[in-house]
Design a protein around this motif. Structure first.
Motif, short mmCIF file in Angstrom:
data_model
loop_
_atom_site.label_atom_id
_atom_site.label_comp_id
_atom_site.label_asym_id
_atom_site.label_seq_id
_atom_site.Cartn_x
_atom_site.Cartn_y
_atom_site.Cartn_z
N LEU A 1 11.65 59.27 20.45
CA LEU A 1 13.00 58.76 20.22
C LEU A 1 13.73 58.55 21.54
CD1 LEU A 1 15.36 58.00 18.40
CD2 LEU A 1 15.83 60.43 18.10
N SER A 2 13.48 59.42 22.50
CA SER A 2 14.14 59.30 23.80
C SER A 2 13.79 57.98 24.48
CB SER A 2 13.76 60.47 24.70
OG SER A 2 12.36 60.52 24.91
N ASP A 3 12.57 57.47 24.28
CA ASP A 3 12.19 56.19 24.88
C ASP A 3 13.00 55.04 24.30
OD1 ASP A 3 10.33 57.53 26.39
OD2 ASP A 3 8.60 56.89 25.20
N LEU A 4 13.23 55.07 22.98
CA LEU A 4 14.05 54.02 22.36
C LEU A 4 15.50 54.10 22.84
CD1 LEU A 4 12.74 53.97 18.68
CD2 LEU A 4 12.02 52.56 20.62
N LEU A 5 15.99 55.32 23.01
CA LEU A 5 17.36 55.48 23.50
C LEU A 5 17.50 55.00 24.94
CD1 LEU A 5 18.20 59.00 21.99
CD2 LEU A 5 18.86 56.74 21.11
N ASP A 6 16.51 55.30 25.76
CA ASP A 6 16.54 54.83 27.16
C ASP A 6 16.51 53.30 27.21
OD1 ASP A 6 16.63 57.44 28.05
OD2 ASP A 6 14.50 57.53 28.54
N ALA A 7 15.67 52.70 26.37
CA ALA A 7 15.59 51.24 26.34
C ALA A 7 16.90 50.60 25.91
CB ALA A 7 14.46 50.80 25.41
N ALA A 8 17.65 51.31 25.05
CA ALA A 8 18.91 50.77 24.54
C ALA A 8 20.06 50.96 25.52
CB ALA A 8 19.26 51.42 23.20
N GLY A 9 19.95 51.92 26.42
CA GLY A 9 21.04 52.17 27.37
C GLY A 9 22.21 52.88 26.72
N VAL A 10 22.08 54.17 26.52
CA VAL A 10 23.12 54.96 25.86
C VAL A 10 24.37 55.04 26.73
CG1 VAL A 10 23.69 57.25 24.98
CG2 VAL A 10 21.41 56.30 24.58
N GLN A 11 25.52 54.81 26.13
CA GLN A 11 26.78 54.80 26.87
C GLN A 11 27.31 56.21 27.10
OE1 GLN A 11 29.36 52.16 24.65
NE2 GLN A 11 27.99 50.39 24.95
N ARG A 12 28.23 56.33 28.06
CA ARG A 12 28.74 57.64 28.47
C ARG A 12 29.45 58.39 27.34
NH1 ARG A 12 29.53 59.33 33.65
NH2 ARG A 12 28.70 58.03 35.32
N SER A 13 30.09 57.66 26.46
CA SER A 13 30.85 58.30 25.39
C SER A 13 29.97 58.82 24.26
CB SER A 13 31.88 57.32 24.82
OG SER A 13 31.23 56.16 24.33
N ALA A 14 28.68 58.57 24.31
CA ALA A 14 27.78 58.96 23.22
C ALA A 14 27.58 60.47 23.18
CB ALA A 14 26.44 58.26 23.38
N LYS A 15 27.51 61.00 21.96
CA LYS A 15 27.32 62.44 21.77
C LYS A 15 26.23 62.75 20.72
CE LYS A 15 30.69 64.11 24.39
NZ LYS A 15 30.92 62.90 25.22
N ALA A 16 25.91 61.79 19.86
CA ALA A 16 25.03 62.10 18.73
C ALA A 16 24.33 60.84 18.25
CB ALA A 16 25.84 62.72 17.60
N ILE A 17 23.41 61.06 17.30
CA ILE A 17 22.67 59.97 16.67
C ILE A 17 22.82 60.10 15.15
CG2 ILE A 17 20.48 58.74 16.52
CD1 ILE A 17 21.41 59.10 19.38
N ARG A 18 23.02 58.98 14.49
CA ARG A 18 23.03 58.94 13.03
C ARG A 18 21.84 58.09 12.58
NH1 ARG A 18 26.12 59.76 8.56
NH2 ARG A 18 26.16 58.18 6.91
N PHE A 19 21.06 58.63 11.65
CA PHE A 19 19.89 57.94 11.13
C PHE A 19 20.16 57.47 9.70
CE2 PHE A 19 18.56 61.26 14.07
CZ PHE A 19 17.82 60.54 15.00
N THR A 20 19.79 56.23 9.42
CA THR A 20 19.90 55.70 8.07
C THR A 20 18.52 55.25 7.60
OG1 THR A 20 20.58 53.58 9.03
CG2 THR A 20 22.32 55.02 8.21
N CYS A 21 18.39 55.13 6.28
CA CYS A 21 17.08 54.90 5.68
C CYS A 21 17.18 53.76 4.67
CB CYS A 21 16.61 56.17 4.97
SG CYS A 21 16.63 57.61 6.05
N PHE A 22 16.05 53.05 4.48
CA PHE A 22 16.11 51.89 3.60
C PHE A 22 16.00 52.24 2.12
CE2 PHE A 22 11.63 51.74 5.17
CZ PHE A 22 10.92 51.76 3.97
N ASP A 23 16.06 53.53 1.78
CA ASP A 23 16.28 53.89 0.38
C ASP A 23 17.73 53.65 -0.02
OD1 ASP A 23 17.58 55.98 1.64
OD2 ASP A 23 16.65 57.55 0.42
N GLY A 24 18.60 53.44 0.97
CA GLY A 24 19.99 53.13 0.71
C GLY A 24 20.89 54.33 0.53
N ALA A 25 20.36 55.55 0.65
CA ALA A 25 21.15 56.75 0.38
C ALA A 25 21.02 57.81 1.47
CB ALA A 25 20.76 57.34 -0.97
N TYR A 26 19.82 58.05 1.97
CA TYR A 26 19.59 59.20 2.83
C TYR A 26 20.09 58.93 4.23
CZ TYR A 26 17.53 63.64 4.03
OH TYR A 26 17.35 64.95 4.39
#
Length: 256
Positions: free
Chosen positions: A145-170
């Protein structure tokens, strides 16, 4: 996503699982848990014909069991996988997409071939359910996951990650520091094969040091946020920080 119940409900102080709705909204409580387990013990001791009948009945309800107890029953088969919705759409290599967005400089949407082309990491760890069952020495492979975050360029104000799923609920969450751990994967393979639909495929999260409810199935979104937003089961009483052996009422044995 497989719903797991904590050993102790922090809201009530109870040492028994509290009632929780199944995928159709009906409550599944302590009597169902213990009754189902009792049927499994009976099935082991009965004649083969009766045992097959019990196994068929248990198989019919196993998809609605939020405890993992059916893993102890005839034909339990180790892992028990569940969903909080009645049905989940299927994604193929042609239709699957994973979006990385939020507080990043370079939002990106990955296809399954894109993810497969990235450097892959392999972990072999125990999978631990908060209800007590464990599948030891389980291989997972995927992109850190850290590799994807590095590729995206996380901004200074970032503190957390929210994950969503294609079941539409979780939904799930991690702090930014937790997400950057080397033992957190966007997993494409499990048990040395591609992750199937019922197991949360084609792509799921795997958070090795935490109870398995943090490892969101059917992963479709990784959103960088300014604060932790509790996930689906955490809004129903689970610990947000789900370290194995140090959360959800388990503080004495990190391997239990």
């Amino acid at each position: 996503m497989k719903p797991e119940r904590p050993e102790r409900d922090e809201r009530s102080g109870s040492t028994e699982p509290s009632e929780e709705p199944d995928a159709q909204g009906r409550p599944i409580g302590r009597r169902v848990f213990l009754g189902t387990l009792g049927l499994g013990v009976l099935g082991v001791a009965t004649a083969p014909t009766l045992q097959r009948g019990l196994e068929g009945a248990l198989g019919a309800v196993s998809g609605k069991d939020p405890t993992g107890l059916t893993g102890l029953l005839p034909n339990g088969g180790g892992f028990r996988y569940y969903s909080v919705t009645a049905s989940v759409p299927r994604k193929t290599p042609a239709t699957y997409r994973l979006k990385v967005d939020g507080l990043v400089d370079r939002p990106h949407t990955y296809t399954l071939p894109d993810l497969r082309a990235l450097p892959q990491s392999r972990l072999v760890r125990d999978v631990q359910c908060v209800t007590g069952w464990r599948v030891p020495g389980t291989p997972f492979e995927g992109v850190r996951l850290s590799d994807l975050l590095d590729a995206a360029g996380v901004q200074r104000s970032a503190k957390a990650i929210r994950f969503t799923c294609f079941d539409g609920a979780y939904t799930e969450s991690l702090t930014l520091d937790q997400a950057r751990r080397p033992d957190v994967l966007v997993a494409l393979r499990m048990q040395d094969k591609e992750i199937g639909h019922d197991h949360g495929g084609p792509v799921r999260l795997y958070v090795a040091p935490m109870y398995f409810y943090k490892s969101a199935k059917w992963l479709s979104g990784i959103t960088v946020t300014d604060r932790v937003r509790p996930g689906y089961w955490e809004n129903l009483g689970y610990d947000v920080d789900a370290w194995v052996g140090r959360s959800n009422g388990r503080g004495d044995d990190p391997t239990s």
